[in-house]
Each structure stands twice: as C-alpha cells, then as structure tokens.
Write a protein that holds these residues in place. Sequence first.
Motif, short mmCIF file in Angstrom:
data_model
loop_
_atom_site.label_atom_id
_atom_site.label_comp_id
_atom_site.label_asym_id
_atom_site.label_seq_id
_atom_site.Cartn_x
_atom_site.Cartn_y
_atom_site.Cartn_z
N LEU A 220 54.77 44.79 47.81
CA LEU A 220 54.82 46.13 47.21
C LEU A 220 54.71 46.05 45.69
O LEU A 220 54.06 46.89 45.05
CB LEU A 220 56.11 46.86 47.63
CG LEU A 220 56.19 47.27 49.10
CD1 LEU A 220 57.54 47.89 49.42
CD2 LEU A 220 55.08 48.24 49.47
N SER A 221 55.34 45.01 45.10
CA SER A 221 55.23 44.86 43.64
C SER A 221 53.80 44.50 43.24
O SER A 221 53.29 44.96 42.23
CB SER A 221 56.23 43.82 43.13
OG SER A 221 55.78 42.53 43.43
N LYS A 222 53.12 43.69 44.06
CA LYS A 222 51.72 43.35 43.78
C LYS A 222 50.82 44.59 43.89
O LYS A 222 49.92 44.78 43.08
CB LYS A 222 51.21 42.28 44.77
CG LYS A 222 51.79 40.91 44.56
CD LYS A 222 51.27 40.21 43.33
CE LYS A 222 49.92 39.58 43.54
NZ LYS A 222 49.50 38.77 42.39
N ILE A 223 51.10 45.44 44.89
CA ILE A 223 50.32 46.68 45.05
C ILE A 223 50.52 47.56 43.83
O ILE A 223 49.57 48.08 43.24
CB ILE A 223 50.76 47.44 46.34
CG1 ILE A 223 50.36 46.65 47.58
CG2 ILE A 223 50.15 48.83 46.38
CD1 ILE A 223 50.98 47.18 48.87
N SER A 224 51.80 47.69 43.41
CA SER A 224 52.12 48.51 42.25
C SER A 224 51.38 48.01 41.00
O SER A 224 50.78 48.79 40.26
CB SER A 224 53.63 48.48 42.03
OG SER A 224 53.96 49.07 40.82
N LYS A 225 51.40 46.69 40.80
CA LYS A 225 50.73 46.11 39.62
C LYS A 225 49.23 46.33 39.68
O LYS A 225 48.61 46.68 38.68
CB LYS A 225 51.02 44.61 39.55
CG LYS A 225 52.32 44.26 38.85
CD LYS A 225 52.51 42.76 38.80
CE LYS A 225 53.95 42.43 38.43
NZ LYS A 225 54.25 41.02 38.64
N VAL B 159 58.46 56.04 45.46
CA VAL B 159 59.40 55.05 44.93
C VAL B 159 58.66 54.09 43.99
O VAL B 159 59.14 53.79 42.89
CB VAL B 159 60.09 54.27 46.09
CG1 VAL B 159 60.87 53.08 45.57
CG2 VAL B 159 61.00 55.19 46.88
N ILE B 160 57.49 53.62 44.41
CA ILE B 160 56.70 52.70 43.57
C ILE B 160 56.35 53.38 42.25
O ILE B 160 56.45 52.79 41.18
CB ILE B 160 55.42 52.23 44.31
CG1 ILE B 160 55.78 51.28 45.45
CG2 ILE B 160 54.45 51.55 43.37
CD1 ILE B 160 54.61 50.84 46.30
N LYS B 161 55.94 54.64 42.34
CA LYS B 161 55.58 55.40 41.12
C LYS B 161 56.77 55.52 40.18
O LYS B 161 56.65 55.32 38.98
CB LYS B 161 55.07 56.79 41.50
CG LYS B 161 53.63 56.81 41.95
CD LYS B 161 53.24 58.24 42.28
CE LYS B 161 51.82 58.31 42.79
NZ LYS B 161 51.46 59.66 43.22
N SER B 162 57.93 55.87 40.76
CA SER B 162 59.09 56.07 39.89
C SER B 162 59.57 54.75 39.28
O SER B 162 60.04 54.71 38.16
CB SER B 162 60.23 56.76 40.66
OG SER B 162 60.65 55.91 41.68
#
Lengths: 228, 91
Positions: free
Chosen positions: A28-33, B85-88
């Motif tokens: 999820l952190s990789k997707i966000s980045k 959640v990812i956005k925030s």
Amino acid sequence: MHIPDGFLNNNLTVGLLAGSVSMLGYCLSKISKSVTVASSRVLANNVSVTGIDSQLGFSENANKYFQRLALIALWVFAFQMFNIPVKSATSAHLLGGVFAAILAGPFAGFAIISFVLITQSLFFSDGGILALGANIFNMAFIGSFLSYYVYKYFSRRSHYPGVFIACFFSVMTASLVCLLELELSDSIMFSTAFKDMMNLHLGMACLETLITLALIKVFRSINGQPNE
Amino acid sequence: MNKKNLVFIIPIFTVLLASLFASKLPDTLETLAINYGFEDKAKKTFSLFSNYSFPFVENHYASTFLAGIIGLCILYILFKITTNVIKSLAK
C-alpha cells in the motif's frame, strides 16, 4: 485453494499472518508513492515546474488509478465465484493473481488479491480468518506478486508465452506451497499427496491461462491500457 | 451502451451466471482433504453470508446472487476506504 481454519498449526498460521500483513502495508505504501510520483509528473508536464513542490499530492489520474484497482478487484471476486468442473467430482475457479498483476503491477496486484481474500474470509467463510495469512501468501504473494516477475521475464518477446507460463507458475507453485504448509502442520504427507495435488491443479492451471488471457483482452478493450 | 458501464456490468453479470451455473462440487483442496481424510480438521467460522448465501432468502439462486452483489459492494467500499486512508496519510 482457500485454506480453512484448522488445517494449519498455530505457529505457521501466526507467522504467515504477520508476514502477509507486513507485506500488505508495504504494498500500500508503494502504491501511494507511485501515485504521488505520477501526480507530480503530470503537474510537471502541465504546470510550471515551480508549482510541483507546493502541489504534490494526488491528482485526477490518481483517482482513476484507484478506481481501476477497485474494478480489477470486482472482476477477480466475481470470477472466483464461478466454479467450473475440472475433473470428476472436483471444481476449480480463477485465482486471478496474474490477471491483477499484469493490469495493475505487482504491488497493486498483491493488494487487490489480498482485499478479495479478506472479503471472502470475513463475510463468506471462504477460507479461514486465522488462515488468511497463509491464503494471502499462497494466492497474493506467489499467485500474483511473484508471478508478475515470471510474466515480465517471459513476455519480453511476446505477451502470450508470458501469460501462459505465469499462470502455470501461479497455480502450480501456490498449490505446492499449500501442500508444504499442510505437511508442516502434520495434516498430510507431502510425498504421498504430491502427485494428487499436482494432478488436481493441472486442469486449474489450464483454466487459469484461458480465462486470464480472455479477461485481460476484454478489460483492456473496455477500460483502456492500464498502468503497470 | 456506454463502453465504460460494461466494466461494472460484466462482474454483476458474472455473479448472476455463477449463481445459476457454478459447480457445487468440492474444490481442489476440499477434494484432497476428503481423499486423505483430514477434512474434519476444518473449523467452521461464522460469517453473515456463509457459502455465498444471503440470509432469509430461501431460493438458492436468488440467495447466491444477492450474496455475490453484496460481496461486490463490500469490496468496492473497502477500496474506497483504503483510497481515502492512503490519501489522508499522504497529505
């Protein structure tokens, strides 16, 4: 291939659950980045370069990307409901790991299959809640994440051999690891069940290849060429 | 029909077909468990839509179809929540 609670011993269950949750967080952190970078690239092309620092964040493209991930997950969930007879008195359904990874990339592919498995386990009793870690490891990590790199390696010249080999790798390796987990939990003897396990999953691998090829073609024709 | 709508219609249609025609035979792992005699080790877990059936609906096909549609909705909501959640967190 959804393992219910009770088949695996507690140590293995807890270990795999911890590993799978960590991997999901990392993905999820990789997707966000990746989406943040994509947004800044769009801004760099459209707005003055000085505007990037103050406007870093998610753009309209990011919303479309997340929407696409959700749609891929819906397709995987729906097709996993469709059990098809593969041998006498046995049925199989799509795993969908290769489909998700080719359309969304390895990290998003892992997250998509994990979310499908979480939904199936919590709301439909399809796979155990404690065994969720093992199921995520087998179907999301091996079936999607690792299979993506197999696809990448074999699809350098053509898309089709890549999909074929990745689907076979996905199903056969996941079933082999599932058998190993059952052996480690004293549910079954690896050596005695190996041949049966491989035989049962051979038909499933053929089915996986055919459905994955068809679904990728249809999804791309409707929704355009997705990001990887 | 708008081509973009198809991307939503196909999973719904697949759930409909699955509720009508999906095989009820045990899957590969269940078959292995039956053949090697360890199926009794499986512990039943409670879920609202166990075995893809909608509670209080007696018709099997309708029950499976409704459960499948609910599953699609749950998954879509789960993705929406995760996206937010990812956005925030990224802000």
